[in-house]
Design an enzyme around this catalytic site. Sequence first.
Site, PDB file in Angstrom:
ATOM      1  N   ASP A 335       0.914  -1.463  -0.458  1.00 25.95           N
ATOM      2  CA  ASP A 335      -0.022  -0.041   0.254  1.00 25.95           C
ATOM      3  C   ASP A 335       1.004   1.649   0.016  1.00 25.95           C
ATOM      4  OD1 ASP A 335      -2.667   1.000   0.130  1.00 25.95           O
ATOM      5  OD2 ASP A 335      -2.442   1.921   1.971  1.00 25.95           O
ATOM      6  N   SER A 357      -7.258   5.092   0.588  1.00 17.98           N
ATOM      7  CA  SER A 357      -7.536   3.946  -0.416  1.00 17.98           C
ATOM      8  C   SER A 357      -8.910   4.108   0.207  1.00 17.98           C
ATOM      9  CB  SER A 357      -6.786   2.809   0.747  1.00 17.98           C
ATOM     10  OG  SER A 357      -5.475   3.226  -0.400  1.00 17.98           O
ATOM     11  N   GLN A 407      -6.813  -2.022  -5.960  1.00 23.64           N
ATOM     12  CA  GLN A 407      -6.814  -1.431  -5.466  1.00 23.64           C
ATOM     13  C   GLN A 407      -8.388  -0.385  -5.587  1.00 23.64           C
ATOM     14  OE1 GLN A 407      -4.422   1.586  -2.624  1.00 23.64           O
ATOM     15  NE2 GLN A 407      -4.804   0.302  -0.901  1.00 23.64           N
TER      16      GLN A 407
END
Length: 425
Positions: A335, A357, A407
């Site tokens: 991430d 996110s 994502q």
Amino acid sequence: MNTESVVELLGKVPLLHRLTSLSLKRIAQVVVFKRYERGDYVVRRDEEVEGVYFLLQGQAQVLGSADDSSEFLLKPFDFFGRGIFGNVYSADVVALSQLTCLLLMSHHCSLLDTNPISDPAKDLETPCLVQRILSLDPLDLTLFRGFTIPNAPTFGKVFGGQLVGQALAAATNTVESTKIVHNLHSYFLLVGDITIPILYEVNHLRDGNNFATRRVDARQKGKTIFILFASFQRDQQGFDHQESNMPRMSPPETLVTREEMIERRITDPLLPRDYRNKIAAEKILTWPIDIRFCEPSYYTEQTKSPPRLNYWFRARGKLSDDQALHRCVVAFASDLIFACIGLNPHRRKGMSAAALSLDHSLWFHRPLRADDWLLFVMVNPTSFQSRGLTTGEMFNRKGELVVSLTQEALLKEAVTIKPIFGAKL
């Protein structure tokens, strides 16, 4: 000119604002005065770097940039040095008037370091910071407590990768060791507070002969800030094929670390002066993950670029042979930059933007080692209605596909972005 006068002048250089007075004095004692007439070349493109130049009087022009020329007009107390591609100058720099500079020779440039670049060989011998970040205190059989420790990446809030990695570690602690995580799906609900602990509550959804499923709720201040679903599988024999091919990239040993690349960008005259001054004023933190960008470029957060990125990465420090730990570390690392590439095609001068996110999913295909080099290939195929989708693949050095990722992120433009504890939307 005496040392005290040189120190006073050096103190006006943005690059040197982060240094102590003692460091400035040491630099003042070794710099060399250089003088040029109008039209003289201070440095030539592709010429071997002598060191870092600090302008004291006069002006100089950086040649070769297609952007706003005012950003490449060097004035007193501006600076430049080596470029992003190594120990050569990236552009011609020409004096526009009588010019006086101070030159800090290359063999003295270590005096500029506030956070010395890590030694990759020593990294493998030192305790692994990311492993400490992922460590949890067990409070009950299904309840764990995590912390945001010093030196952990935060970005003003609990880093999303920390939530993913710690939640996966909590789930792993409730599953028999013969079953290893093969996929996870997670949702970011609220911004996490770095000053207080995070409670991870694990719910058993399935415990079969070959598979187990867990749900993990991460809570702060009585609110759920993050949810993770993870599935675990016992080792089983089955079909094996791979269609994805690893792109050809330079070996990681030939590339520089993310931290060293930032240092190079600060002194590269082909990058805008205001951009270089901005990052020179920021503290460069060494991440627990060693990242080596495969294709260095002159793009900034103020210029458009393709929505794709490739880099090698590995954990700093040696990890045990526990495959579950390696997958938690990869989940943490996944991430770090993933969501941001969706902003690339939309960047422009004067724009402030952020990628937040919304969800994050990983599929682990094959065994891997997070303390050995993995190639992360990512692309953002589309963005619409403030949401951007990024997909990624991770390959080991043999070219085996070890992880696939997706994502979705909220892409926001704002005048000022201040992370606060509360809803992300």
